[in-house]
Write a protein that holds these residues in place. Structure first.
Motif, short mmCIF file in Angstrom:
data_model
loop_
_atom_site.label_atom_id
_atom_site.label_comp_id
_atom_site.label_asym_id
_atom_site.label_seq_id
_atom_site.Cartn_x
_atom_site.Cartn_y
_atom_site.Cartn_z
N ASN A 31 31.31 -36.34 -14.09
CA ASN A 31 30.85 -35.96 -15.54
C ASN A 31 29.47 -35.44 -15.65
O ASN A 31 29.31 -34.96 -16.72
N THR A 32 29.36 -35.28 -13.98
CA THR A 32 27.56 -34.44 -14.12
C THR A 32 28.05 -33.22 -13.34
O THR A 32 28.66 -32.18 -12.59
N LEU A 33 27.32 -32.33 -13.99
CA LEU A 33 27.06 -30.98 -13.97
C LEU A 33 25.86 -29.78 -13.97
O LEU A 33 25.25 -29.70 -15.31
N GLU A 34 25.19 -30.44 -12.73
CA GLU A 34 24.26 -29.91 -12.50
C GLU A 34 23.96 -28.44 -12.03
O GLU A 34 23.97 -28.52 -10.73
N LEU A 35 23.68 -27.31 -12.71
CA LEU A 35 23.89 -26.43 -12.00
C LEU A 35 22.61 -25.31 -11.38
O LEU A 35 22.36 -24.21 -10.35
N GLY A 36 21.95 -25.65 -11.50
CA GLY A 36 19.98 -25.90 -11.72
C GLY A 36 19.57 -24.67 -12.48
O GLY A 36 19.88 -25.02 -13.39
N THR A 37 18.48 -24.08 -12.03
CA THR A 37 18.05 -22.90 -13.59
C THR A 37 18.55 -22.35 -13.68
O THR A 37 19.13 -21.11 -13.28
N TYR A 38 18.44 -21.64 -14.80
CA TYR A 38 18.80 -20.50 -15.17
C TYR A 38 17.42 -19.48 -16.05
O TYR A 38 16.83 -19.83 -16.19
N CYS A 39 17.86 -18.18 -15.86
CA CYS A 39 17.00 -17.17 -16.40
C CYS A 39 17.55 -16.47 -17.13
O CYS A 39 18.45 -16.04 -16.91
N PHE A 40 16.53 -16.53 -18.14
CA PHE A 40 16.51 -15.44 -18.98
C PHE A 40 16.55 -13.36 -17.72
O PHE A 40 15.26 -13.97 -17.94
N SER A 41 16.82 -12.70 -17.61
CA SER A 41 16.83 -11.58 -16.77
C SER A 41 16.80 -10.50 -18.22
O SER A 41 18.13 -10.04 -18.44
N LEU A 42 15.56 -9.90 -18.62
CA LEU A 42 15.57 -8.51 -19.77
C LEU A 42 15.87 -7.10 -18.76
O LEU A 42 14.38 -6.73 -18.06
N ALA A 43 15.77 -6.36 -19.51
CA ALA A 43 16.04 -4.80 -19.26
C ALA A 43 14.79 -4.53 -19.60
O ALA A 43 14.94 -3.96 -21.16
N ALA A 44 13.23 -4.51 -19.20
CA ALA A 44 12.78 -3.82 -20.17
C ALA A 44 12.29 -2.23 -19.75
O ALA A 44 12.71 -1.73 -18.57
N LYS A 45 12.44 -2.06 -20.92
CA LYS A 45 11.71 -0.43 -20.99
C LYS A 45 10.87 0.06 -20.20
O LYS A 45 10.43 0.81 -20.06
N GLU A 46 9.86 -0.56 -20.76
CA GLU A 46 8.24 -0.77 -20.09
C GLU A 46 7.78 -1.81 -19.75
O GLU A 46 7.14 -3.10 -20.79
N ILE A 47 8.14 -2.52 -18.21
CA ILE A 47 8.18 -3.63 -18.21
C ILE A 47 6.05 -4.44 -18.42
O ILE A 47 6.04 -5.30 -18.65
N GLU A 48 5.43 -3.13 -18.33
CA GLU A 48 3.92 -3.51 -18.17
C GLU A 48 3.61 -4.28 -20.24
O GLU A 48 3.48 -4.55 -20.89
N VAL A 49 4.48 -3.29 -20.81
CA VAL A 49 4.33 -3.87 -22.03
C VAL A 49 5.09 -5.18 -22.77
O VAL A 49 4.57 -6.18 -23.69
N SER A 50 6.04 -5.05 -22.42
CA SER A 50 7.07 -6.54 -22.53
C SER A 50 6.13 -7.59 -21.61
O SER A 50 6.45 -8.88 -22.76
N ARG A 51 5.55 -7.83 -20.47
CA ARG A 51 4.89 -8.55 -20.34
C ARG A 51 3.74 -8.65 -21.51
O ARG A 51 3.24 -10.02 -21.48
N LEU A 52 2.41 -7.84 -21.99
CA LEU A 52 1.66 -8.54 -22.64
C LEU A 52 2.00 -9.30 -23.77
O LEU A 52 2.08 -9.69 -24.42
N PHE A 53 3.46 -8.30 -24.19
CA PHE A 53 3.70 -9.47 -25.12
C PHE A 53 4.39 -10.44 -25.08
O PHE A 53 3.59 -11.57 -26.18
N TYR A 54 5.15 -11.01 -23.71
CA TYR A 54 5.35 -12.41 -23.62
C TYR A 54 4.22 -13.13 -23.45
O TYR A 54 4.20 -14.19 -23.87
N GLU A 55 3.21 -12.53 -23.10
CA GLU A 55 1.85 -13.62 -22.63
C GLU A 55 1.09 -13.39 -24.27
O GLU A 55 0.39 -14.92 -24.28
N LYS A 56 0.80 -13.18 -25.06
CA LYS A 56 0.80 -13.65 -26.24
C LYS A 56 1.53 -14.45 -27.09
O LYS A 56 1.17 -15.36 -27.85
N LEU A 57 2.81 -14.70 -26.68
CA LEU A 57 3.17 -15.65 -27.42
C LEU A 57 2.83 -17.02 -26.24
O LEU A 57 4.00 -18.02 -26.66
N GLY A 58 2.21 -17.22 -24.76
CA GLY A 58 2.45 -18.18 -24.57
C GLY A 58 2.85 -18.08 -23.21
O GLY A 58 2.91 -19.49 -22.37
#
Length: 99
Positions: A10-37
């Motif tokens: 009954n062990t189900l260790e899949l590994g890590t998951y990642c939310f992969s986001l389609a960013a329209k402007e990656i620099e704007v998205s990076r700055l946004f997430y950095e403001k959130l820590g």
């Protein structure tokens, strides 16, 4: 990496998951997430995208690489990109469930 199966019942260790986001402007998205820590963990913004973390949460920011947001798995690796001793390979699990 060699695929290994878990031995505990009954062990189900899949590994890590990642939310992969389609960013329209990656620099704007990076700055946004950095403001959130959220901080840069890996990747290359000029080549394909960034991998960012906050605690054990992992976010991938990709511009022009995926059409929509995805949930992706790294079989056999943890949130720090270190190999797991034992894991359930999500690809094998998929094959078993799609008989």
């Amino acid at each position: 990496m060699t695929r290994q199966k878990t031995t505990e019942k009954n062990t189900l260790e899949l590994g890590t998951y990642c939310f992969s986001l389609a960013a329209k402007e990656i620099e704007v998205s990076r700055l946004f997430y950095e403001k959130l820590g959220v901080t840069i963990f890996g990747g290359d913004q000029s080549l394909y995208g960034l991998i960012m973390k906050n605690g054990d949460s992992v976010i991938g920011l990709f511009q022009g690489m995926c059409e929509r947001n995805l949930l992706t798995f790294n079989p056999g690796g943890n949130q720090n990109a270190e190999p797991l001793a034992a894991f359930t390979d999500v690809r094998e699990l998929h094959d078993r469930l799609n008989v």
